[in-house]
Motif scaffolding. Structure first.
Motif, PDB file in Angstrom:
ATOM      1  N   UNK A 195      19.256  61.362  38.617  1.00 28.78           N
ATOM      2  CA  UNK A 195      20.444  60.958  39.363  1.00 28.78           C
ATOM      3  C   UNK A 195      20.576  59.447  39.271  1.00 28.78           C
ATOM      4  N   UNK A 196      21.784  58.988  38.939  1.00 23.71           N
ATOM      5  CA  UNK A 196      22.043  57.563  38.742  1.00 23.71           C
ATOM      6  C   UNK A 196      23.081  57.103  39.760  1.00 23.71           C
ATOM      7  N   UNK A 197      22.794  55.999  40.436  1.00 15.81           N
ATOM      8  CA  UNK A 197      23.723  55.395  41.396  1.00 15.81           C
ATOM      9  C   UNK A 197      24.047  53.989  40.920  1.00 15.81           C
ATOM     10  N   UNK A 198      25.325  53.732  40.710  1.00 17.74           N
ATOM     11  CA  UNK A 198      25.796  52.401  40.321  1.00 17.74           C
ATOM     12  C   UNK A 198      26.556  51.808  41.503  1.00 17.74           C
ATOM     13  N   UNK A 199      26.190  50.600  41.906  1.00 15.28           N
ATOM     14  CA  UNK A 199      26.890  49.914  42.986  1.00 15.28           C
ATOM     15  C   UNK A 199      27.497  48.612  42.476  1.00 15.28           C
ATOM     16  N   UNK A 200      28.791  48.485  42.692  1.00 13.60           N
ATOM     17  CA  UNK A 200      29.499  47.264  42.309  1.00 13.60           C
ATOM     18  C   UNK A 200      29.960  46.502  43.527  1.00 13.60           C
ATOM     19  N   UNK A 201      31.230  46.035  43.492  1.00 16.41           N
ATOM     20  CA  UNK A 201      31.773  45.276  44.619  1.00 16.41           C
ATOM     21  C   UNK A 201      33.196  45.748  44.870  1.00 16.41           C
ATOM     22  N   UNK A 202      33.502  46.166  46.110  1.00 15.70           N
ATOM     23  CA  UNK A 202      34.849  46.630  46.386  1.00 15.70           C
ATOM     24  C   UNK A 202      35.835  45.458  46.511  1.00 15.70           C
ATOM     25  N   UNK A 203      37.095  45.767  46.197  1.00 18.67           N
ATOM     26  CA  UNK A 203      38.163  44.774  46.351  1.00 18.67           C
ATOM     27  C   UNK A 203      39.493  45.497  46.345  1.00 18.67           C
ATOM     28  N   UNK A 204      40.521  44.815  46.848  1.00 19.48           N
ATOM     29  CA  UNK A 204      41.868  45.382  46.806  1.00 19.48           C
ATOM     30  C   UNK A 204      42.322  45.431  45.349  1.00 19.48           C
ATOM     31  N   UNK A 205      42.777  46.600  44.917  1.00 21.97           N
ATOM     32  CA  UNK A 205      43.117  46.783  43.508  1.00 21.97           C
ATOM     33  C   UNK A 205      44.366  46.006  43.097  1.00 21.97           C
ATOM     34  N   UNK A 206      45.166  45.580  44.078  1.00 18.56           N
ATOM     35  CA  UNK A 206      46.372  44.841  43.742  1.00 18.56           C
ATOM     36  C   UNK A 206      46.218  43.344  43.905  1.00 18.56           C
ATOM     37  N   UNK A 207      45.867  42.919  45.108  1.00 22.81           N
ATOM     38  CA  UNK A 207      45.872  41.481  45.399  1.00 22.81           C
ATOM     39  C   UNK A 207      44.571  40.764  45.072  1.00 22.81           C
ATOM     40  N   UNK A 208      43.448  41.473  45.003  1.00 19.03           N
ATOM     41  CA  UNK A 208      42.150  40.816  44.780  1.00 19.03           C
ATOM     42  C   UNK A 208      41.346  41.506  43.668  1.00 19.03           C
ATOM     43  N   UNK A 209      42.031  42.006  42.657  1.00 20.60           N
ATOM     44  CA  UNK A 209      41.373  42.792  41.606  1.00 20.60           C
ATOM     45  C   UNK A 209      40.208  42.045  40.950  1.00 20.60           C
ATOM     46  N   UNK A 210      40.417  40.780  40.695  1.00 20.50           N
ATOM     47  CA  UNK A 210      39.383  39.998  39.991  1.00 20.50           C
ATOM     48  C   UNK A 210      38.113  39.844  40.802  1.00 20.50           C
TER      49      UNK A 210
END
Length: 374
Positions: free
Chosen positions: A185-200
């Motif tokens: 089982x593989x768990x990948x964790x990134x960083x959440x952000x607003x897909x419109x105003x803060x995508x980068x």
């Protein structure tokens, strides 16, 4: 038309098929154990029931034959299936079409478990067995036998040979070798952000998981018998959020123990790109089951018996990709013959069926193996 004996067998087996027993439904699996226990009790067979754990069903051990200190012949069957509750009513009703009996788990492996039980009872009643006989019914094979592996291995260490009632292959062939199986089982964790105003600002865990999945799937090497499969994936929280999490599962199949170790190390060592955390759990679930000289001799004896008494040419599959509880016993060095169950096709599908005409000869073969193996 089926013979009267076939008709009786279909009726009895259909009663088993009417009890849905997916691995995760302990009550359903235990109802199957109740059916076996009742039949064994009616035949005066000694039995031991072991309570399930971790939310899974019970196990049942039957014992018969001469009461000696000789190593026993061990038969292995599982009564859990992959089919979820409701399959019987919606998608795979029990029915007969010509020589085919359809139903959830009829091929994998209620048909083999049922015919082997009849053979075991007949061998016990006949009193001709040369060795003690042990029959283990388990509840969690379809998810890798997490709660029953220890029991299987303990019984196998005191056995002269192991007979596994997984379904026959390709027109009645038995199995003398299986690949090893790994589960991760593989768990990948990134960083959440607003897909419109803060995508980068975000770090998309699904995108990083996709990169890792391509790396894992690229480990497949057909000439070496290595396959990797990502079969389940889940991630994200909403359409307008850069996903923070993604999880997926990996299935690994290998021919040798060394390849299993190397592939497992590679999967467990997966690294994420910058700003991603990757956690991998799991490992080899079933060791490879190689065709040893002892297994070859056991197969030769079964083939000769089938030819002499049943007029059958008992073929073999020396390597198959599917794992079974036979992997555990073969890895201990115990001669193991697998694929002794019912003939048919469609394991794990909604067109699963067993061949009615295979029931009587394979039941007889199992009985004679139990009576004659030295």
């Amino acid at each position: 038309m089926p013979s009267p004996s076939d008709t009786e067998a279909v009726a009895a087996l259909s009663r088993w098929l009417a009890v849905e027993s997916p691995t995760t439904d302990a009550a359903g699996v235990n109802r199957m154990m109740d059916l076996v226990a009742a039949e064994a009790e009616g035949a005066g067979i000694a039995q031991e029931r072991i309570a399930g754990r971790d939310g899974l069903g019970d196990s049942l051990i039957l014992r018969a034959g001469p009461r000696t200190d000789e190593p026993a012949l061990l038969v292995l069957s599982h009564l859990d299936t992959v089919h979820p509750l409701g399959t019987l009513e919606r998608d795979l009703p029990v029915r007969v079409e010509g020589d085919r009996l359809y139903g959830p788990g009829v091929y994998d492996m209620k048909g083999g478990a049922w015919l082997a039980l009849q053979a075991f009872l007949a061998a016990a009643r006949g009193g001709a067995a040369r060795r003690p006989l042990t029959f283990l019914f388990t509840s969690d094979e379809e998810i890798g036998s997490p709660t029953t592996r220890g029991l299987i291995e303990d019984l196998a260490r005191g056995a002269a040979a192991v007979l596994v009632t997984e379904p026959a292959r390709e027109g009645g062939k038995v199995v003398t070798g299986r690949k090893g199986v790994g589960r991760f089982d593989v768990h990948v964790e990134g960083r959440p952000a607003h897909a419109g105003s803060r995508h980068a600002d975000g770090r998309n865990a699904i995108r990083e998981a996709a990169r890792l999945i391509l790396e894992i799937e690229g480990m497949t090497d057909y000439p070496r018998g290595i396959t990797t499969t990502v079969g389940l994936i889940a991630g994200g929280t909403a359409e307008n959020v850069v996903p923070q999490h993604c999880r997926f599962s990996v299935d690994l199949r290998v021919v040798t123990e060394a390849e299993g170790s190397a592939c497992a190390d590679r999967i467990l060592g997966l690294k994420g790109a910058a700003d991603f955390a990757v956690t991998v759990t799991g490992g080899m679930n079933r060791p490879p089951y190689g065709r040893t000289e002892a297994i070859a001799r056991l197969y030769a004896r079964a083939r000769a018996l089938a030819a002499a008494e049943l007029g059958l040419d008992l073929g073999e599959v020396p390597l198959t990709g599917g794992g079974s509880d036979g992997n555990f016993t073969a890895a201990l060095g115990i001669p193991t013959l697998d694929g002794l169950g019912i003939d048919g096709d469609g394991a794990h599908t909604l067109h699963e069926y067993a061949l009615i005409s295979s029931i009587a000869p394979r039941r007889r073969l199992m009985q004679r193996l139990l009576e004659t193996l030295p």
